[in-house]
Design a protein around this motif. Sequence first.
Motif, PDB file in Angstrom:
ATOM      1  N   VAL A 340      46.313  14.095 -21.640  1.00 28.86           N
ATOM      2  CA  VAL A 340      46.137  14.680 -20.312  1.00 28.86           C
ATOM      3  C   VAL A 340      46.238  16.202 -20.451  1.00 28.86           C
ATOM      4  CG1 VAL A 340      46.894  14.695 -17.910  1.00 28.86           C
ATOM      5  CG2 VAL A 340      47.315  12.662 -19.322  1.00 28.86           C
ATOM      6  N   SER A 341      45.223  16.915 -19.964  1.00 27.31           N
ATOM      7  CA  SER A 341      45.222  18.379 -20.053  1.00 27.31           C
ATOM      8  C   SER A 341      45.100  18.995 -18.663  1.00 27.31           C
ATOM      9  CB  SER A 341      44.058  18.871 -20.930  1.00 27.31           C
ATOM     10  OG  SER A 341      44.189  18.416 -22.256  1.00 27.31           O
ATOM     11  N   ASP A 342      46.118  19.762 -18.271  1.00 26.31           N
ATOM     12  CA  ASP A 342      46.119  20.547 -17.034  1.00 26.31           C
ATOM     13  C   ASP A 342      45.802  19.699 -15.801  1.00 26.31           C
ATOM     14  OD1 ASP A 342      46.449  22.680 -15.416  1.00 26.31           O
ATOM     15  OD2 ASP A 342      44.978  23.967 -16.402  1.00 26.31           O
ATOM     16  N   CYS A 343      46.587  18.654 -15.601  1.00 24.25           N
ATOM     17  CA  CYS A 343      46.350  17.736 -14.485  1.00 24.25           C
ATOM     18  C   CYS A 343      47.557  17.562 -13.572  1.00 24.25           C
ATOM     19  CB  CYS A 343      45.926  16.360 -15.008  1.00 24.25           C
ATOM     20  SG  CYS A 343      44.276  16.304 -15.718  1.00 24.25           S
ATOM     21  N   THR A 344      48.598  18.367 -13.728  1.00 24.54           N
ATOM     22  CA  THR A 344      49.803  18.155 -12.921  1.00 24.54           C
ATOM     23  C   THR A 344      49.908  19.111 -11.741  1.00 24.54           C
ATOM     24  OG1 THR A 344      51.155  19.635 -14.304  1.00 24.54           O
ATOM     25  CG2 THR A 344      51.051  17.305 -14.951  1.00 24.54           C
ATOM     26  N   HIS A 345      48.858  19.919 -11.478  1.00 30.12           N
ATOM     27  CA  HIS A 345      48.980  20.953 -10.448  1.00 30.12           C
ATOM     28  C   HIS A 345      49.088  20.374  -9.044  1.00 30.12           C
ATOM     29  CE1 HIS A 345      44.683  20.343 -11.393  1.00 30.12           C
ATOM     30  NE2 HIS A 345      44.468  20.515 -10.101  1.00 30.12           N
ATOM     31  N   PHE A 346      48.447  19.235  -8.750  1.00 25.12           N
ATOM     32  CA  PHE A 346      48.589  18.604  -7.444  1.00 25.12           C
ATOM     33  C   PHE A 346      49.787  17.669  -7.475  1.00 25.12           C
ATOM     34  CE2 PHE A 346      44.210  19.053  -5.324  1.00 25.12           C
ATOM     35  CZ  PHE A 346      44.748  19.825  -4.315  1.00 25.12           C
ATOM     36  N   GLN A 347      50.910  18.114  -6.940  1.00 26.76           N
ATOM     37  CA  GLN A 347      52.143  17.346  -7.036  1.00 26.76           C
ATOM     38  C   GLN A 347      52.111  16.068  -6.193  1.00 26.76           C
ATOM     39  OE1 GLN A 347      55.850  19.502  -7.322  1.00 26.76           O
ATOM     40  NE2 GLN A 347      54.774  21.460  -7.123  1.00 26.76           N
ATOM     41  N   ASN A 348      51.219  15.984  -5.234  1.00 31.69           N
ATOM     42  CA  ASN A 348      51.138  14.795  -4.403  1.00 31.69           C
ATOM     43  C   ASN A 348      50.562  13.592  -5.143  1.00 31.69           C
ATOM     44  OD1 ASN A 348      52.004  16.116  -1.891  1.00 31.69           O
ATOM     45  ND2 ASN A 348      50.098  17.255  -2.117  1.00 31.69           N
ATOM     46  N   PRO A 372      50.070  24.191 -18.295  1.00 30.14           N
ATOM     47  CA  PRO A 372      50.881  25.358 -17.923  1.00 30.14           C
ATOM     48  C   PRO A 372      51.872  24.962 -16.835  1.00 30.14           C
ATOM     49  CG  PRO A 372      48.717  25.512 -16.908  1.00 30.14           C
ATOM     50  CD  PRO A 372      48.697  24.266 -17.754  1.00 30.14           C
ATOM     51  N   ASN A 373      52.872  25.796 -16.610  1.00 31.20           N
ATOM     52  CA  ASN A 373      53.901  25.465 -15.620  1.00 31.20           C
ATOM     53  C   ASN A 373      53.353  25.360 -14.204  1.00 31.20           C
ATOM     54  OD1 ASN A 373      56.212  25.201 -17.239  1.00 31.20           O
ATOM     55  ND2 ASN A 373      56.516  27.419 -17.308  1.00 31.20           N
ATOM     56  N   ARG A 374      52.514  26.306 -13.807  1.00 25.58           N
ATOM     57  CA  ARG A 374      51.991  26.398 -12.435  1.00 25.58           C
ATOM     58  C   ARG A 374      53.127  26.215 -11.426  1.00 25.58           C
ATOM     59  NH1 ARG A 374      46.693  27.018 -12.893  1.00 25.58           N
ATOM     60  NH2 ARG A 374      45.469  25.819 -14.403  1.00 25.58           N
ATOM     61  N   GLY A 375      54.007  27.185 -11.387  1.00 29.69           N
ATOM     62  CA  GLY A 375      55.155  27.100 -10.494  1.00 29.69           C
ATOM     63  C   GLY A 375      56.094  25.998 -10.956  1.00 29.69           C
ATOM     64  N   ASP A 376      56.505  25.142 -10.031  1.00 35.15           N
ATOM     65  CA  ASP A 376      57.419  24.060 -10.395  1.00 35.15           C
ATOM     66  C   ASP A 376      56.700  22.733 -10.608  1.00 35.15           C
ATOM     67  OD1 ASP A 376      56.701  23.440  -7.823  1.00 35.15           O
ATOM     68  OD2 ASP A 376      58.720  23.496  -6.989  1.00 35.15           O
ATOM     69  N   SER A 377      55.361  22.751 -10.663  1.00 34.04           N
ATOM     70  CA  SER A 377      54.619  21.486 -10.719  1.00 34.04           C
ATOM     71  C   SER A 377      54.896  20.714 -12.010  1.00 34.04           C
ATOM     72  CB  SER A 377      53.113  21.731 -10.556  1.00 34.04           C
ATOM     73  OG  SER A 377      52.597  22.482 -11.635  1.00 34.04           O
ATOM     74  N   LEU A 378      54.897  21.384 -13.152  1.00 32.82           N
ATOM     75  CA  LEU A 378      55.124  20.676 -14.414  1.00 32.82           C
ATOM     76  C   LEU A 378      56.553  20.154 -14.489  1.00 32.82           C
ATOM     77  CD1 LEU A 378      54.276  19.698 -17.178  1.00 32.82           C
ATOM     78  CD2 LEU A 378      54.714  21.999 -18.083  1.00 32.82           C
ATOM     79  N   ASN A 379      57.533  20.986 -14.153  1.00 25.92           N
ATOM     80  CA  ASN A 379      58.930  20.531 -14.206  1.00 25.92           C
ATOM     81  C   ASN A 379      59.183  19.380 -13.239  1.00 25.92           C
ATOM     82  OD1 ASN A 379      59.694  22.349 -16.200  1.00 25.92           O
ATOM     83  ND2 ASN A 379      60.277  23.935 -14.727  1.00 25.92           N
TER      84      ASN A 379
END
Length: 467
Positions: A340-348, A372-379
């Motif tokens: 999975v690459s760069d798919c966590t930005h939509f937290q919903n 990337p982190n993109r704010g708190d989305s990855l964590n």
Amino acid sequence: MTEHSTTADDDRSRASIIDNESNDSLNTDRAKARWSILRNALLAAKNPTSAVPNKDHYHSIHRFGGYQLLKPQVIESKKCDCWDALKRFQWDDGSSSNEDQKLQNLQVAILALAACFPAGQCLDIITRNGSLVGPDLFLSMMKDRLHPAVHLALVSEDTPSRTTILVQEGKNASNSSTRCFQYVLDSACSLFTREPMEMRRRLTLQDLISHRTNGVDNTGNICVWDSERTLACLLYHHYNDFGFLEDPTNILELGTGMAGLAATSLGLRLAQKQQHTVNITLTDGHSEGVENNVINQYLTKAFYSDNPKHPYHMLDIFVQVLLWTTTSVSQLPSQDVVMVSDCTHFQNFHAALAITTLRSLRVGGKAIFCQPNRGDSLNNFVSLLASTRATALVSLDWIDHPVIEEAHQRALNEEKDGVYDENLHHPRILFVTKLRELTDQDCRDYVQCQKNRQNPTMVANGNDEKA
């Protein structure tokens, strides 16, 4: 590159967060508001509920060109002598008796040819059982399918078994011109893709409301995101650094967008090493991304058509539409590796992503996230992965690879005026190992964790109970 769940809960969530327009009253202003939400998710805006991002961070996501560990090179048509295989299409090749599938295969061949020869190239359509029925009608059907991206014209019907058409890039295409790009992995292996010449900076209304027709946003069809290129480079050139992958034979990539570089690069490395077939499944929720992945594989296969011993021919690649859902029942065979690459930005859609990933993996299999982190989305996604209440479902390992860290330091030193933003542009590698089978209760835990995060008062009021 995000794919969306289609469950009833997720539909309600999508309706409340993205849009409340009625089925027959969508308008441009509301579509723009939805794009603002999507843009904030990608930019990790401090105030994601605002219709207009704060001026301090209202900037292009693509102002930094990425680490460029794997650089695309546009293919010039004058140097395309090796593409003879693209100039012939076998109509009745025995792979399908379905006329619609044959038309779809021909559409792929035409789009691939136009990407390599935008100024124009003849395509010979060969049949074994006589000429195409009604060439004019047939050509009209293909024009309807491909307008305005491609211009077609009948050149000749030389024999009962061959019809020749002229294929050119359309002059009035609404989106950026597409070309064939080459990603050189090394002197032996390259991957070929069909991509826009320039990143699309303006999206159409159809792009903005694509979640209504495709169940998924259109971010994966804007460009090839740098996290995808970075992961592809690492897994091909530094595979031995990830020895705990244990030579997988079944690989799945979720949210491929328009390229699917990571899974295919890993497959090529494994084919060279193992000398046997590697099964690769490339998936995305958007039909345009899926079609483009089919075209990419068509281009790469054509390039190596005169070299039957090339490792690419040891890859069994399957491309399909796959939406993320929150059910524990898998639509695919168990996989050794999920990428999975760069798919966590939509937290919903974190719960649907986590469940789709884990239900697709075999026990002991690995999921590789490059984000990337993109704010708190990855964590927040990582926290959700560990939120099941039964015995541990996964183990998590962060990989600090020196190639990424060197590129990160170089960007910090060279890019000035805020062009490089670590939050948006520095991908992190996470390995997730599946320790046991995914249960229905695990799925409910993930869904509940996401709901509690969206409604923190539920936790404060002691309502954090199993669904």
